[in-house]
Design an enzyme around this catalytic site. Structure first.
Site, PDB file in Angstrom:
ATOM      1  N   SER A   4       0.435  -1.333   0.092  1.00 53.49           N
ATOM      2  CA  SER A   4       0.110   0.013  -0.544  1.00 53.49           C
ATOM      3  C   SER A   4       1.007   1.237  -0.113  1.00 53.49           C
ATOM      4  O   SER A   4       0.407   2.017  -0.263  1.00 53.49           O
ATOM      5  CB  SER A   4      -1.044  -0.094   1.091  1.00 53.49           C
ATOM      6  OG  SER A   4      -0.326   0.241   2.543  1.00 53.49           O
ATOM      7  N   TYR A  35      -4.531   0.324   3.613  1.00 52.38           N
ATOM      8  CA  TYR A  35      -5.221  -0.669   3.094  1.00 52.38           C
ATOM      9  C   TYR A  35      -6.261  -0.955   4.038  1.00 52.38           C
ATOM     10  O   TYR A  35      -7.275  -1.365   4.034  1.00 52.38           O
ATOM     11  CB  TYR A  35      -4.611  -1.806   2.313  1.00 52.38           C
ATOM     12  CG  TYR A  35      -4.346  -1.473   1.249  1.00 52.38           C
ATOM     13  CD1 TYR A  35      -4.357  -0.570   0.695  1.00 52.38           C
ATOM     14  CD2 TYR A  35      -3.345  -2.680   0.479  1.00 52.38           C
ATOM     15  CE1 TYR A  35      -3.930  -0.238  -1.128  1.00 52.38           C
ATOM     16  CE2 TYR A  35      -3.079  -2.095  -1.013  1.00 52.38           C
ATOM     17  CZ  TYR A  35      -3.527  -1.095  -1.598  1.00 52.38           C
ATOM     18  OH  TYR A  35      -2.599  -1.296  -2.528  1.00 52.38           O
ATOM     19  N   ASN A  68       0.645  -7.453   4.340  1.00 54.03           N
ATOM     20  CA  ASN A  68      -0.605  -8.453   4.350  1.00 54.03           C
ATOM     21  C   ASN A  68      -1.857  -8.482   4.292  1.00 54.03           C
ATOM     22  O   ASN A  68      -2.233  -9.171   3.884  1.00 54.03           O
ATOM     23  CB  ASN A  68       0.112  -8.675   6.033  1.00 54.03           C
ATOM     24  CG  ASN A  68       1.315  -9.174   6.314  1.00 54.03           C
ATOM     25  OD1 ASN A  68       1.908  -9.967   6.810  1.00 54.03           O
ATOM     26  ND2 ASN A  68       2.637  -7.567   6.412  1.00 54.03           N
ATOM     27  N   GLU A 152       4.184   6.433   7.071  1.00 55.43           N
ATOM     28  CA  GLU A 152       4.046   6.892   5.914  1.00 55.43           C
ATOM     29  C   GLU A 152       4.162   7.891   6.244  1.00 55.43           C
ATOM     30  O   GLU A 152       5.060   9.039   5.297  1.00 55.43           O
ATOM     31  CB  GLU A 152       1.777   6.439   5.442  1.00 55.43           C
ATOM     32  CG  GLU A 152       2.413   5.151   4.879  1.00 55.43           C
ATOM     33  CD  GLU A 152       2.603   5.062   3.412  1.00 55.43           C
ATOM     34  OE1 GLU A 152       2.792   5.776   2.824  1.00 55.43           O
ATOM     35  OE2 GLU A 152       3.392   4.037   3.710  1.00 55.43           O
TER      36      GLU A 152
HETATM   37  N1  DGL Z   1       2.105  -3.164   4.777  1.00 51.73           N
HETATM   38  C1  DGL Z   1       0.855  -2.839   4.502  1.00 51.73           C
HETATM   39  C2  DGL Z   1       0.253  -4.466   5.352  1.00 51.73           C
HETATM   40  O1  DGL Z   1       1.286  -5.517   5.692  1.00 51.73           O
HETATM   41  C3  DGL Z   1      -0.038  -1.943   5.385  1.00 51.73           C
HETATM   42  C4  DGL Z   1      -1.411  -1.970   5.243  1.00 51.73           C
HETATM   43  C5  DGL Z   1      -2.372  -1.011   5.337  1.00 51.73           C
HETATM   44  O2  DGL Z   1      -1.938   0.067   3.905  1.00 51.73           O
HETATM   45  O3  DGL Z   1      -2.791  -0.708   6.458  1.00 51.73           O
HETATM   46  O4  DGL Z   1      -0.389  -4.938   5.690  1.00 51.73           O
END
Ligand code: DGL
Length: 274
Positions: A4, A35, A68, A152
């Site tokens: 994301s 996400y 994930n 972020e």
């Molecule tokens: N790096 C994403 C994960 O491993 C983050 C998801 C998000 O954007 O909330 O779930």
């Protein structure tokens, strides 16, 4: 490989270190992060749209879902719809976690979407049964809304992060876990704070290295490994290029010299969801 946003760069680093000859194309969907709070069907739509870009348009020979939440939402449907190997981060992470524990008291933290999907709970039960783990495995699964947003924004080790971590991770401390899986690829960037909060004796496990090993195994098994240098990596963002380059370089390293931007047409995600 996609995520994301910046989180998948933890996996990108491991892949680039282990297989420097391979040509990596990384897509961070920064315009649509996070996400985690979205419906899984919506995240599945994003994942298929990105897979179309990376596999169909750019010719990727393997797709790594370095997120994930997207893996929980779409790994199976991506495997069904695309004819290249599709690797996720959940199974490699779980296998590292079960190797790390001595007591069987383990934890996993992830986004609301990932933890709510039950993907980790199922993967831990299946892996423990398959590998005949010597002890009963007791899993504490916690969602950590807010962690991704800090990463972020490039905020890693502040009082605000610490206060949030203390509140969200309290049940893991109470359960006396001995190993904690960072079940979101953004979380390794908060490892110092997480470790301070859960206790330095708790082993923090990230899926990045194990995913890189899984990729290497697939490439070798299928005869897809590059035998000469395939060129420098490509970085793509759906958000602002300058901020992606700046924070991305801090997180990944000097290989992120520049990024290109792509945008999605309208809000047509081209996939009905699951
Ligand atoms: N790096 C994403 C994960 O491993 C983050 C998801 C998000 O954007 O909330 O779930």
């Amino acid at each position: 490989m996609f995520d994301s946003g910046f989180g998948g760069l933890t996996v990108a680093r491991a892949v680039m270190d282990l297989m420097p000859h391979e040509e990596l194309i990384y897509l961070g969907d920064t315009a649509r992060y996070p996400y985690g709070p979205r419906k899984l069907s919506e995240v599945a739509g994003f994942a298929h749209q990105i897979a179309e870009e990376l596999i169909t348009k750019r010719g990727a020979k393997v797709l790594i879902v370095a997120c994930n939440t997207a893996a929980a939402a779409a790994l199976e449907s991506l495997r069904a719809d695309f004819d290249v190997p599709v690797l996720g981060v959940i199974e490699p992470g779980v296998s590292s976690l079960l190797k790390a524990t001595n007591t069987g008291h383990v934890g996993v933290i992830g986004t609301v979407g990932t933890i709510g999907s039950g993907a980790y709970q199922r993967a831990v039960a299946a892996t423990a049964a398959r590998t005949h783990a010597d002890h009963h495995v007791e899993l504490t699964a916690l969602s950590c809304p807010g962690f991704v947003e800090f990463v972020e924004r490039g905020v890693f080790d502040t009082e605000q992060v610490r206060v949030l971590a203390e509140r969200l991770l309290a049940p893991a401390v109470e359960s006396k876990i001995d190993s904690l899986l960072l079940g979101c690829t953004h979380y390794p960037y908060l490892a110092r704070t997480i470790s301070d909060v859960v206790g330095h004796e708790v082993v923090l496990v990230s899926s990045a290295d194990e995913t890189a090993f899984a990729l290497q195994e697939v490439l070798v098994e299928l005869g897809l490994a590059a035998d000469s240098n395939q060129g420098s990596p490509t970085f793509i963002t759906t958000g602002d290029v300058n901020s992606f380059e700046e924070l991305g370089r801090t997180l990944l390293g000097p290989e992120l010299t520049s990024a290109e931007q792509i945008t999605w047409p309208g809000d047509d995600i081209g996939y009905p969801g699951i």
